[in-house]
Design an enzyme around this catalytic site. Structure first.
Site, PDB file in Angstrom:
ATOM      1  NE  ARG A   1      -3.969   0.447   1.809  1.00  0.00           N
ATOM      2  CZ  ARG A   1      -5.231   0.552   2.233  1.00  0.00           C
ATOM      3  NH1 ARG A   1      -5.540   1.349   3.240  1.00  0.00           N
ATOM      4  NH2 ARG A   1      -6.192  -0.147   1.658  1.00  0.00           N
TER       5      ARG A   1
ATOM      6  CG  HIS B   1      -8.318  -0.312  -3.361  1.00  0.00           C
ATOM      7  ND1 HIS B   1      -7.487  -1.335  -2.945  1.00  0.00           N
ATOM      8  CD2 HIS B   1      -9.030   0.060  -2.262  1.00  0.00           C
ATOM      9  CE1 HIS B   1      -7.701  -1.569  -1.660  1.00  0.00           C
ATOM     10  NE2 HIS B   1      -8.632  -0.737  -1.216  1.00  0.00           N
TER      11      HIS B   1
ATOM     12  CD  GLN C   1     -13.112  -2.025  -1.633  1.00  0.00           C
ATOM     13  OE1 GLN C   1     -12.335  -1.984  -0.693  1.00  0.00           O
ATOM     14  NE2 GLN C   1     -14.350  -2.498  -1.502  1.00  0.00           N
TER      15      GLN C   1
ATOM     16  CG  ASP D   1     -13.696   5.998  -1.324  1.00  0.00           C
ATOM     17  OD1 ASP D   1     -13.778   5.823  -0.087  1.00  0.00           O
ATOM     18  OD2 ASP D   1     -12.609   5.943  -1.942  1.00  0.00           O
TER      19      ASP D   1
ATOM     20  CB  CYS E   1     -14.228   0.829  -0.633  1.00  0.00           C
ATOM     21  SG  CYS E   1     -13.608   2.515  -0.367  1.00  0.00           S
TER      22      CYS E   1
ATOM     23  NE  ARG F   1     -10.585  -5.515  -0.106  1.00  0.00           N
ATOM     24  CZ  ARG F   1      -9.782  -4.517   0.270  1.00  0.00           C
ATOM     25  NH1 ARG F   1     -10.292  -3.348   0.612  1.00  0.00           N
ATOM     26  NH2 ARG F   1      -8.467  -4.661   0.245  1.00  0.00           N
TER      27      ARG F   1
HETATM   28  N1   CP Z   1     -11.542  -0.417   1.736  1.00  0.00           N
HETATM   29  C1   CP Z   1     -10.277  -0.409   2.211  1.00  0.00           C
HETATM   30  O1   CP Z   1      -9.292  -0.599   1.504  1.00  0.00           O
HETATM   31  O2   CP Z   1     -10.199  -0.173   3.559  1.00  0.00           O
HETATM   32  P1   CP Z   1      -8.874  -0.038   4.429  1.00  0.00           P
HETATM   33  O3   CP Z   1      -8.247   1.288   4.065  1.00  0.00           O
HETATM   34  O4   CP Z   1      -9.353  -0.066   5.848  1.00  0.00           O
HETATM   35  O5   CP Z   1      -7.950  -1.158   4.092  1.00  0.00           O
HETATM   36  N1  NVA Z   2      -9.955   6.591  -1.632  1.00  0.00           N
HETATM   37  C1  NVA Z   2      -9.544   6.134  -0.332  1.00  0.00           C
HETATM   38  C2  NVA Z   2      -9.734   4.645  -0.245  1.00  0.00           C
HETATM   39  C3  NVA Z   2      -9.370   4.032   1.061  1.00  0.00           C
HETATM   40  C4  NVA Z   2      -9.616   2.562   1.091  1.00  0.00           C
HETATM   41  C5  NVA Z   2      -8.102   6.533  -0.074  1.00  0.00           C
HETATM   42  O1  NVA Z   2      -7.291   6.458  -1.006  1.00  0.00           O
HETATM   43  O2  NVA Z   2      -7.789   6.926   1.037  1.00  0.00           O
END
Ligand code: CP
Ligand code: NVA
Length: 330
Positions: free
Chosen positions: A108, A135, A138, A241, A283, A310
């Site tokens: 990440r 992502h 997701q 989101d 998400c 997930r």
């Molecule tokens: N939806 C998602 O990726 O959540 P987190 O940021 O908690 O992993």
């Molecule tokens: N769009 C959000 C998604 C988190 C799962 C971010 O990038 O923070």
């Protein structure tokens, strides 16, 4: 050739994407029915999966760790203060070293180029666990959720039998949307996006989304508007989101102002003419400004099954990219 990586849903053919989603569904059903195939729990035995997270995470972290455990491997969580990456060591050096000791890196990151660079120099598969652009885990979970909520009349066709459905995204044009839109185009699901001026889909990303239609016999269509009601017309699934993604915290005031009027409510869905049986997805993590409680905690809401999915998405992605080495049609 080097290992195959999962950077975005754009990396998958429609058949491969459907196959990952179907495998996620098969694993979920089997495990829930107490019929776990005995080979499942040994498929990663003796192997370590490195999880390199430079940002917070609830779902991605827990689902990945739980999935690795289910497959008999060892998940090694490496947060941003745990390793030298980014502070004291280059991506190149980190990638070569960690991939020499593990079977997969799940990463990440901020800029997408970070995860792309890890992949470029890695001797093992790299799975994108969220970048500023994509992502994919997701999106796999989201299509499993849609597949469950809209059972197909043609369950064994090449796709997921979702042709003709319409998704409406009302909110920020972000990483979660981009992979979702690519998945929609590939699966024959129309997607209408409503974002305020200045928060629409960047040109390059629009090109990538539209190019996902190549070779698809009846691709879904992307449409864009700045009027939330317009996107909702005839929609089966409403999705949003956060308006403030991780890394955008300093823009909070500006963004809250720009997105005024974009909160998903029952009244908005009605004014926009969403289908009678419309469902809601997000998400997570969620904030009330983007969706009202009356929707988020209603029977229309798929958010908790979506979050649980997930786990099954992570199982299917690890099986596809690590156990089966990117041979996703197996
Ligand atoms: N939806 C998602 O990726 O959540 P987190 O940021 O908690 O992993
Ligand atoms: N769009 C959000 C998604 C988190 C799962 C971010 O990038 O923070």
């Amino acid at each position: 050739a080097g290992p195959r990586h999962l950077m975005s849903i754009a990396d998958l053919t429609p058949a491969e994407f459907s196959s990952i989603v179907r495998n996620a569904a098969v694993r979920k059903q089997a495990v829930k029915a107490g019929q776990t195939p005995p080979s499942l729990s040994t498929s990663l035995s003796g192997q370590t999966i490195a999880m390199m997270f430079s940002k917070r995470s609830t779902r991605t972290r827990v689902s990945t760790e739980a999935a690795v455990t289910m497959l008999g491997g060892h998940p090694m969580f490496l947060g941003k203060d745990d390793i030298q990456l980014g502070v004291n060591e280059s991506l190149y050096d980190t990638s070569v070293v960690i991939s020499s000791m593990t079977s997969c890196m799940v990463a990440r990151v901020g800029p997408h180029s970070d995860v792309a660079n890890l992949a470029k120099h890695s001797s093992v598969p790299v799975i994108n666990a969220l970048s500023e652009d994509f992502h994919p885990l997701q999106t796999i979970a989201d299509f499993l959720t849609i597949h469950e909520a809209f059972p197909s009349s043609k369950p064994s066709g090449p796709g997921l039998g979702l042709n003709g459905l319409k998704v409406a995204w009302v909110g920020d044009s972000n990483n979660v949307l981009f992979d979702l839109a690519i998945g929609c185009v590939k699966m024959g699901v129309d997607i209408a996006v409503a974002s305020p001026a200045g928060y629409g889909i960047p040109d390059k990303m629009r090109q990538l989304i539209n190019s996902s239609a190549e070779g698809v016999s009846s691709p879904g269509k992307l449409s864009e508007t700045m009027v939330p009601e317009e996107a909702l017309k005839g929609a089966d699934v409403l999705v949003t989101d956060t308006w403030i993604s991780m890394g955008q915290e300093s823009e909070q005031q500006k963004r809250l102002k720009a997105f005024a009027g974009y909160q998903i409510t029952n009244d908005l869905a009605k004014r926009g003419g969403a289908k009678e049986g419309w469902k809601f997805m997000h998400c997570l993590p969620r904030h009330p400004e983007e969706v009202a409680d009356e929707v988020f905690y209603s029977p229309r809401s798929l958010v908790f099954p979506e979050a649980e999915n997930r786990l099954w998405a992570a199982v299917a992605a690890l099986e596809g990219f690590v156990v089966n080495k990117g041979n996703l049609l197996k």
